[in-house]
Design a protein around this motif. Sequence first.
Motif, short mmCIF file in Angstrom:
data_model
loop_
_atom_site.label_atom_id
_atom_site.label_comp_id
_atom_site.label_asym_id
_atom_site.label_seq_id
_atom_site.Cartn_x
_atom_site.Cartn_y
_atom_site.Cartn_z
N THR A 5 0.84 -1.20 0.00
CA THR A 5 0.00 0.00 0.00
C THR A 5 0.87 1.24 0.00
OG1 THR A 5 -1.72 -1.19 1.20
CG2 THR A 5 -1.85 1.20 1.22
N ARG A 6 1.92 1.25 0.82
CA ARG A 6 2.83 2.39 0.87
C ARG A 6 3.51 2.61 -0.48
NH1 ARG A 6 5.80 1.38 6.63
NH2 ARG A 6 3.93 1.63 7.87
N MET A 7 3.92 1.54 -1.12
CA MET A 7 4.59 1.66 -2.41
C MET A 7 3.61 2.19 -3.46
SD MET A 7 7.09 -1.66 -2.42
CE MET A 7 7.61 -1.41 -4.09
N GLY A 8 2.36 1.75 -3.41
CA GLY A 8 1.35 2.24 -4.33
C GLY A 8 1.08 3.72 -4.11
N TRP A 9 1.01 4.11 -2.84
CA TRP A 9 0.80 5.52 -2.49
C TRP A 9 1.98 6.35 -2.97
CZ3 TRP A 9 3.50 8.80 0.82
CH2 TRP A 9 2.87 10.02 1.06
N LEU A 10 3.20 5.89 -2.72
CA LEU A 10 4.40 6.61 -3.14
C LEU A 10 4.45 6.73 -4.66
CD1 LEU A 10 7.01 7.99 -2.41
CD2 LEU A 10 8.13 5.75 -2.37
N ALA A 11 4.10 5.67 -5.37
CA ALA A 11 4.09 5.71 -6.84
C ALA A 11 3.08 6.74 -7.33
CB ALA A 11 3.78 4.33 -7.40
N SER A 12 1.94 6.84 -6.67
CA SER A 12 0.92 7.82 -7.05
C SER A 12 1.44 9.25 -6.84
CB SER A 12 -0.35 7.63 -6.23
OG SER A 12 -0.92 6.38 -6.52
N VAL A 13 2.10 9.49 -5.72
CA VAL A 13 2.66 10.81 -5.43
C VAL A 13 3.71 11.17 -6.48
CG1 VAL A 13 4.06 12.14 -3.80
CG2 VAL A 13 2.15 10.77 -2.97
N VAL A 14 4.60 10.24 -6.78
CA VAL A 14 5.65 10.49 -7.77
C VAL A 14 5.02 10.80 -9.13
CG1 VAL A 14 7.54 9.42 -9.06
CG2 VAL A 14 7.44 9.19 -6.56
N ALA A 15 3.99 10.07 -9.51
CA ALA A 15 3.31 10.28 -10.80
C ALA A 15 2.70 11.68 -10.86
CB ALA A 15 2.26 9.22 -11.03
N VAL A 16 2.04 12.09 -9.78
CA VAL A 16 1.42 13.42 -9.74
C VAL A 16 2.49 14.50 -9.85
CG1 VAL A 16 0.21 15.05 -8.23
CG2 VAL A 16 -0.64 12.72 -8.50
N VAL A 17 3.60 14.33 -9.13
CA VAL A 17 4.68 15.31 -9.19
C VAL A 17 5.27 15.38 -10.59
CG1 VAL A 17 7.02 15.83 -8.38
CG2 VAL A 17 5.23 15.22 -6.74
N MET A 18 5.48 14.23 -11.23
CA MET A 18 6.05 14.21 -12.57
C MET A 18 5.12 14.87 -13.59
SD MET A 18 7.93 10.52 -12.61
CE MET A 18 8.46 10.66 -14.30
N VAL A 19 3.84 14.62 -13.48
CA VAL A 19 2.87 15.25 -14.39
C VAL A 19 2.87 16.75 -14.15
CG1 VAL A 19 0.42 15.49 -14.92
CG2 VAL A 19 1.44 13.21 -14.73
N GLY A 20 2.89 17.17 -12.90
CA GLY A 20 2.92 18.60 -12.58
C GLY A 20 4.17 19.26 -13.12
N CYS A 21 5.32 18.63 -12.98
CA CYS A 21 6.57 19.18 -13.50
C CYS A 21 6.53 19.25 -15.02
CB CYS A 21 7.76 18.35 -13.05
SG CYS A 21 8.12 18.54 -11.29
N ALA A 22 6.03 18.23 -15.66
CA ALA A 22 5.95 18.22 -17.12
C ALA A 22 5.03 19.34 -17.60
CB ALA A 22 5.46 16.87 -17.62
N ASP A 23 3.90 19.54 -16.92
CA ASP A 23 2.98 20.59 -17.29
C ASP A 23 3.63 21.96 -17.10
OD1 ASP A 23 0.35 21.49 -18.15
OD2 ASP A 23 0.16 22.29 -16.11
N TYR A 24 4.37 22.14 -16.00
CA TYR A 24 5.07 23.40 -15.75
C TYR A 24 6.09 23.66 -16.85
CZ TYR A 24 8.39 26.70 -13.86
OH TYR A 24 9.22 27.78 -13.71
N GLU A 25 6.88 22.66 -17.22
CA GLU A 25 7.88 22.82 -18.27
C GLU A 25 7.22 23.14 -19.60
OE1 GLU A 25 11.20 23.11 -18.09
OE2 GLU A 25 10.91 23.03 -15.93
N ARG A 26 6.09 22.50 -19.91
CA ARG A 26 5.38 22.78 -21.14
C ARG A 26 4.86 24.20 -21.15
NH1 ARG A 26 0.46 23.46 -22.40
NH2 ARG A 26 -0.39 22.69 -20.45
N ARG A 27 4.27 24.63 -20.05
CA ARG A 27 3.72 25.99 -19.98
C ARG A 27 4.81 27.03 -19.97
NH1 ARG A 27 -0.95 27.39 -16.46
NH2 ARG A 27 -0.90 28.98 -18.01
N LYS A 28 5.95 26.72 -19.30
CA LYS A 28 7.07 27.66 -19.27
C LYS A 28 7.57 27.90 -20.69
CE LYS A 28 11.24 26.62 -17.77
NZ LYS A 28 12.35 26.25 -16.89
N ALA A 29 7.54 26.88 -21.53
CA ALA A 29 7.99 27.01 -22.92
C ALA A 29 7.06 27.92 -23.71
CB ALA A 29 8.09 25.63 -23.56
N GLU A 30 5.83 28.11 -23.26
CA GLU A 30 4.89 28.97 -23.96
C GLU A 30 5.16 30.45 -23.71
OE1 GLU A 30 1.00 27.80 -22.71
OE2 GLU A 30 1.14 25.85 -23.69
#
Length: 148
Positions: A5-30
Amino acid sequence: MTLLTRMGWLASVVAVVMVGCADYERRKAEFVHVDLKPVGHNAGKIGYVTLVPRDKVTDMSFYVSGVYRTSREVRLYTYIYKGTCANRAAQPAYSLNDIVMVNRTTTGWAFNRTAPAPLSTLSGQGYSVVLTTGPEEGNTEQFCGEIP
């Protein structure tokens, strides 16, 4: 919480952070950042404008550290020209002067304008941004910057 359960929770947090970072980088490029070069008597001052796309217009956020002025209220007129600072068209392509007042900050002046053109039209097409004083101060050019 079990290890799985902890590993699943940690994977979810990492995924959310990565998506957020990717979105920030995409928007920064605009966004487009333009350094504004001081002109003549304004030497030693700094300025920049950040251009942000919004539908079919471009929002512009300016900051300048100083302007030449003779009146008590600072007014800056904003123009977008086809061409470079050294070699531009005789008339501006866009005049952004519905509002000319600027806001005093602790270190300079800040203001916003909206260009009636999408960023894709302005960026990479050979346009420059020019700031001048008003007619009461001789329409003196203060800053110029080329939109990359």
